[in-house]
Design an enzyme around this catalytic site. Structure first.
Site, PDB file in Angstrom:
ATOM      1  N   ASP A 172      46.897 -64.333  50.952  1.00  0.00           N
ATOM      2  CA  ASP A 172      46.163 -63.070  50.971  1.00  0.00           C
ATOM      3  C   ASP A 172      46.838 -62.175  52.002  1.00  0.00           C
ATOM      4  OD1 ASP A 172      44.151 -63.470  49.069  1.00  0.00           O
ATOM      5  OD2 ASP A 172      42.858 -64.490  50.503  1.00  0.00           O
ATOM      6  N   CYS A 195      44.054 -68.027  50.810  1.00  0.00           N
ATOM      7  CA  CYS A 195      42.751 -68.116  50.165  1.00  0.00           C
ATOM      8  C   CYS A 195      42.269 -69.565  50.277  1.00  0.00           C
ATOM      9  CB  CYS A 195      42.856 -67.703  48.697  1.00  0.00           C
ATOM     10  SG  CYS A 195      41.325 -67.989  47.774  1.00  0.00           S
TER      11      CYS A 195
END
EC number: 1.7.1.13
Length: 139
Positions: free
Chosen positions: A41, A34
């Site tokens: 992520d 992120c």
């Protein structure tokens, strides 16, 4: 060939360039960071394409996908970047990349990006009965 992350996508000649056929790939281990928090992520990528003259080579695709592991990327940007890079490498008749990101802050994000070669028209769809399971695993 390297076993380190790489942005180099390799291709091979389409063995049947005179026929439109659908290649479907599921890539269950995509990771990036992120850009706001630095937290990882995770996503499952679904790549669907109809090749023209070139097909993407699988090991190079794996290493390419792996190269995003330590990069900060917004979901929308990375999905479109991957599609753009694959289109440059293979120049397909049609390509769709679907990225299904795991829940973050109570929100699931799905991003779908497509490319269609100018002038290409798909053949009419033939409806066939589906098998009970579309899994590649037998059991």
């Amino acid at each position: 060939m390297s076993s380190q992350p790489s942005k180099a996508l390799e291709t091979f000649d389409n063995p049947t360039p005179g026929r439109d056929f659908h290649i479907h790939m599921e890539i269950p281990e995509f990771t990036c960071l992120c850009p706001k928090t630095g937290q990882p992520d995770f996503a499952v990528l679904y790549l669907d394409y109809i090749p023209d003259q070139k097909c993407v080579e699988l090991k190079s695709l794996k290493l390419y996908i792996w190269s995003f592991r330590d990069e900060g990327c917004f979901h929308e940007a990375v999905t479109n970047q991957i599609l753009d890079d694959l289109v440059v490498a293979t120049d397909p008749k049609f390509m769709r990349l679907t990225a299904k990101f795991y829940v973050r802050g109570g929100i699931f994000t799905n991003v779908v990006a497509e490319h269609r070669k100018p002038g290409w028209q798909p053949q009419p769809r033939v409806e066939l009965a589906e098998f009970e399971s579309q899994s590649n695993i037998r059991g």
